[in-house]
Design a protein around this motif. Structure first.
Motif, short mmCIF file in Angstrom:
data_model
loop_
_atom_site.label_atom_id
_atom_site.label_comp_id
_atom_site.label_asym_id
_atom_site.label_seq_id
_atom_site.Cartn_x
_atom_site.Cartn_y
_atom_site.Cartn_z
N ALA A 1 0.86 -1.19 0.00
CA ALA A 1 0.00 0.00 0.00
C ALA A 1 0.89 1.24 0.00
CB ALA A 1 -0.92 -0.03 1.20
N THR A 2 1.36 1.63 -1.18
CA THR A 2 2.38 2.67 -1.31
C THR A 2 1.84 4.05 -1.65
OG1 THR A 2 2.67 2.00 -3.62
CG2 THR A 2 4.16 1.00 -2.00
N SER A 3 0.53 4.23 -1.62
CA SER A 3 -0.08 5.53 -1.95
C SER A 3 -1.29 5.71 -1.04
CB SER A 3 -0.52 5.55 -3.42
OG SER A 3 -1.62 4.69 -3.63
N GLY B 1 -9.24 -2.57 -0.93
CA GLY B 1 -8.49 -1.33 -0.89
C GLY B 1 -7.65 -1.23 -2.14
N VAL B 2 -7.66 -0.05 -2.75
CA VAL B 2 -7.02 0.12 -4.06
C VAL B 2 -6.05 1.29 -4.01
CG1 VAL B 2 -7.46 0.49 -6.52
CG2 VAL B 2 -9.15 -0.73 -5.13
N ARG B 3 -4.83 1.06 -4.54
CA ARG B 3 -3.83 2.13 -4.67
C ARG B 3 -4.23 3.11 -5.76
NH1 ARG B 3 1.50 -1.41 -5.02
NH2 ARG B 3 1.04 -1.19 -7.22
N ASP B 4 -3.56 4.25 -5.78
CA ASP B 4 -3.82 5.27 -6.80
C ASP B 4 -3.65 4.75 -8.23
OD1 ASP B 4 -4.37 7.17 -4.87
OD2 ASP B 4 -2.41 8.15 -4.99
N ASP B 5 -2.78 3.75 -8.42
CA ASP B 5 -2.54 3.21 -9.77
C ASP B 5 -3.52 2.10 -10.14
OD1 ASP B 5 -1.66 0.98 -8.38
OD2 ASP B 5 0.41 1.08 -9.10
N GLY B 6 -4.52 1.83 -9.28
CA GLY B 6 -5.53 0.82 -9.57
C GLY B 6 -5.23 -0.56 -9.02
N THR B 7 -4.07 -0.75 -8.43
CA THR B 7 -3.69 -2.05 -7.87
C THR B 7 -4.45 -2.31 -6.57
OG1 THR B 7 -1.48 -1.85 -8.82
CG2 THR B 7 -1.75 -3.44 -7.02
#
Length: 159
Positions: free
Chosen positions: A109-111, A137-143
């Motif tokens: 979870a880098t964002s 839960g989704v990161r800003d890049d959609g991951t």
């Protein structure tokens, strides 16, 4: 319409401030209802029956030792999203309580993380006991960084 849904509609629809300030005011008020939610500084972005989204800002207070959003902060965000969803979706003659959570951590979870809770209306209409809320839960890049379900116990209200 539930109190939570009514407050959301009022706060997010205020002229001039509704888009940003009203949603932020709602997020703060919601966090006061269950104060532990305030620890992740949630920002609700969508609240509607069967679908809620909120953002956990990536900040130092929610990070772990490797600088990513901590697993328990992620679970806290998922539970906050689920709680808002339950409040705006449940039929007036029923009540709910969380029963359990099962999640898988699928990426770092880098964002900022968008926490999503979803159900189908038929689940609520026919609920008599267990009801599974899908969460992710989704990161800003959609991951997707976390996904699973939160199980609720849904029963008729006492008369």
């Amino acid at each position: 319409m539930s109190q939570v849904h009514s407050l959301w509609k009022t706060a997010s629809g205020l002229p001039v401030v509704g888009g940003v300030v009203g949603k932020r005011a709602f997020s703060i008020a919601f966090s006061q209802k269950a104060p532990y939610f305030a620890s992740i500084h949630p920002r609700f972005t969508i609240i509607e029956p069967n679908h809620v989204e909120l953002v956990i800002p990536k900040r130092r207070s929610v990070q772990n030792h490797i600088g990513t959003v901590h697993a328990i902060a992620l679970c806290n965000g998922l539970e906050a999203a689920m709680g808002a969803l339950a409040e705006v979706t449940i039929p007036k003659d029923k009540r709910w309580i969380p029963k359990g959570m099962e999640v898988a951590y699928t990426a770092k979870a880098t964002s900022d993380i968008t926490c999503v809770a979803e159900t189908d209306q038929v689940q609520w209409d026919t609920a008599d006991g267990d009801l599974a809320v899908r969460v992710k839960g989704v990161r800003d890049d959609g991951t997707v960084v976390i996904e699973g379900e939160i199980r609720l116990w849904v029963t008729p209200k006492s008369k």
